[in-house]
Design a protein around this motif. Sequence first.
Motif, short mmCIF file in Angstrom:
data_model
loop_
_atom_site.label_atom_id
_atom_site.label_comp_id
_atom_site.label_asym_id
_atom_site.label_seq_id
_atom_site.Cartn_x
_atom_site.Cartn_y
_atom_site.Cartn_z
N ALA A 129 18.21 16.81 -60.85
CA ALA A 129 17.70 17.67 -61.92
C ALA A 129 16.93 18.85 -61.36
O ALA A 129 16.87 19.92 -61.98
CB ALA A 129 16.80 16.85 -62.84
N SER A 130 16.34 18.70 -60.18
CA SER A 130 15.56 19.77 -59.57
C SER A 130 16.41 20.82 -58.88
O SER A 130 15.90 21.85 -58.43
CB SER A 130 14.58 19.18 -58.54
OG SER A 130 15.29 18.47 -57.52
N SER A 131 17.72 20.61 -58.80
CA SER A 131 18.61 21.55 -58.12
C SER A 131 18.68 22.87 -58.88
O SER A 131 18.72 22.89 -60.11
CB SER A 131 20.02 20.96 -57.99
OG SER A 131 20.93 21.93 -57.51
N GLN A 137 30.19 26.33 -59.45
CA GLN A 137 30.22 27.58 -58.68
C GLN A 137 28.86 27.84 -58.03
O GLN A 137 28.79 28.27 -56.88
CB GLN A 137 30.60 28.75 -59.59
CG GLN A 137 32.00 28.64 -60.19
CD GLN A 137 32.00 28.02 -61.57
OE1 GLN A 137 31.25 27.07 -61.83
NE2 GLN A 137 32.83 28.56 -62.45
N ASP A 138 27.79 27.57 -58.77
CA ASP A 138 26.44 27.72 -58.20
C ASP A 138 26.26 26.83 -56.98
O ASP A 138 25.74 27.26 -55.94
CB ASP A 138 25.37 27.35 -59.23
CG ASP A 138 25.22 28.38 -60.33
OD1 ASP A 138 25.75 29.49 -60.20
OD2 ASP A 138 24.56 28.04 -61.34
N PHE A 139 26.68 25.57 -57.11
CA PHE A 139 26.50 24.63 -56.01
C PHE A 139 27.30 25.05 -54.79
O PHE A 139 26.81 25.01 -53.65
CB PHE A 139 26.88 23.21 -56.42
CG PHE A 139 26.87 22.25 -55.26
CD1 PHE A 139 25.68 21.81 -54.72
CD2 PHE A 139 28.06 21.84 -54.68
CE1 PHE A 139 25.66 20.96 -53.62
CE2 PHE A 139 28.06 20.99 -53.59
CZ PHE A 139 26.85 20.54 -53.06
N LEU A 140 28.54 25.48 -55.01
CA LEU A 140 29.38 25.89 -53.87
C LEU A 140 28.81 27.13 -53.19
O LEU A 140 28.85 27.24 -51.95
CB LEU A 140 30.81 26.14 -54.35
CG LEU A 140 31.57 24.89 -54.82
CD1 LEU A 140 32.91 25.28 -55.45
CD2 LEU A 140 31.78 23.91 -53.68
N ALA A 141 28.26 28.04 -53.98
CA ALA A 141 27.63 29.23 -53.39
C ALA A 141 26.42 28.83 -52.55
O ALA A 141 26.19 29.35 -51.45
CB ALA A 141 27.23 30.21 -54.49
N TRP A 142 25.66 27.87 -53.06
CA TRP A 142 24.49 27.37 -52.31
C TRP A 142 24.94 26.69 -51.03
O TRP A 142 24.36 26.90 -49.96
CB TRP A 142 23.70 26.39 -53.18
CG TRP A 142 22.57 25.75 -52.44
CD1 TRP A 142 21.29 26.21 -52.30
CD2 TRP A 142 22.63 24.52 -51.69
NE1 TRP A 142 20.55 25.35 -51.51
CE2 TRP A 142 21.35 24.32 -51.13
CE3 TRP A 142 23.63 23.59 -51.45
CZ2 TRP A 142 21.06 23.21 -50.34
CZ3 TRP A 142 23.35 22.50 -50.65
CH2 TRP A 142 22.07 22.31 -50.11
#
Length: 320
Positions: A129-131, A137-142
């Motif tokens: 939840a804190s991510s 797409q956000d996660f892959l960019a990160w």
Amino acid sequence: MIPTLIRRASLALLFAVTAPTAQAQEPLKLVVGLPAGGNFDIIARLLADKLRVSLNQPAIVENRPGAQARLAIQHVKAAAPDGNTLVVAPGATIYLYPHVFKQLGYDPFIDLAPVAKLPTWELGLAVPASSPARSLQDFLAWAKAHPAAAFYGTPSAGSIQHFLGVSLSQTTGIRMEHIGYKGAAEVITALVGAQIPAAILNIGEMLNLQQAGKVRILATFGSQRAAELPDVPTAAELGLRMGPAQGWGGIYAPARTPDARIAQLNAAIVRALKEPDVRAKLAQMGMTPVDSTPRQLDEQGRRELEQWRQAVQASGFSAD
């Protein structure tokens, strides 16, 4: 002398009458290669209760855990091909293990006869939840920007979840390191505690956590959106060309089991999975029953055997 002959004749008649009945009462064994209490054990016990009635035959569940369910399959492989000993097998034992284990101990397409497909379940990628990631797409960019921290957890090395992450890395060109835990409970603890940035799990294991705001499921990997998560897109919707993936299992008999017995078992299992109380229990587990013929189950296993070959080879993982 005459009373003795009468007694012998009576005993012979009694044996003749009761022998076929005793043979018909041989129990149907559903062998589960995982510990009691897990999803496959629960499914087997639900089915045993129904098959006991519909087949008019005793039905029992026999747990034979060990070697990641391989011991149970090897046991059924060696059983008499009479349709009275079946294995309740995770799909990975059919389409992944031939790539993973050099000494598998069975050939799923030679030593086993497919009977019926078990309920399916969706797989998803979730973050704590804190991510900061609000989408896949956000996660892959990160992950691309933080390669040293781009990990994902799964219930075990060599699992479908493991290789689904490998496939995601291959498709996107973004390297993510795998962490294999000892079961889903450990992964969930690490995910909720933000000890890992992401996890790939069965969505049924994460729904309550999502509803409680403890994790965020960013995407699922099936051919269509999960009924339980209508607002969560599939990877395909997001433009990722990586073949749909679902969790599934199957029931298999020893090779050379007569076709007529296979057909009888298939019909009984398909009916059992449609029973309202069975469907309700499966829904609680995040599972969906499906109709299938033995041929369809065989075709799915062969198709996914090829689908996952490249991901397993790319991972360099071997269990032997």
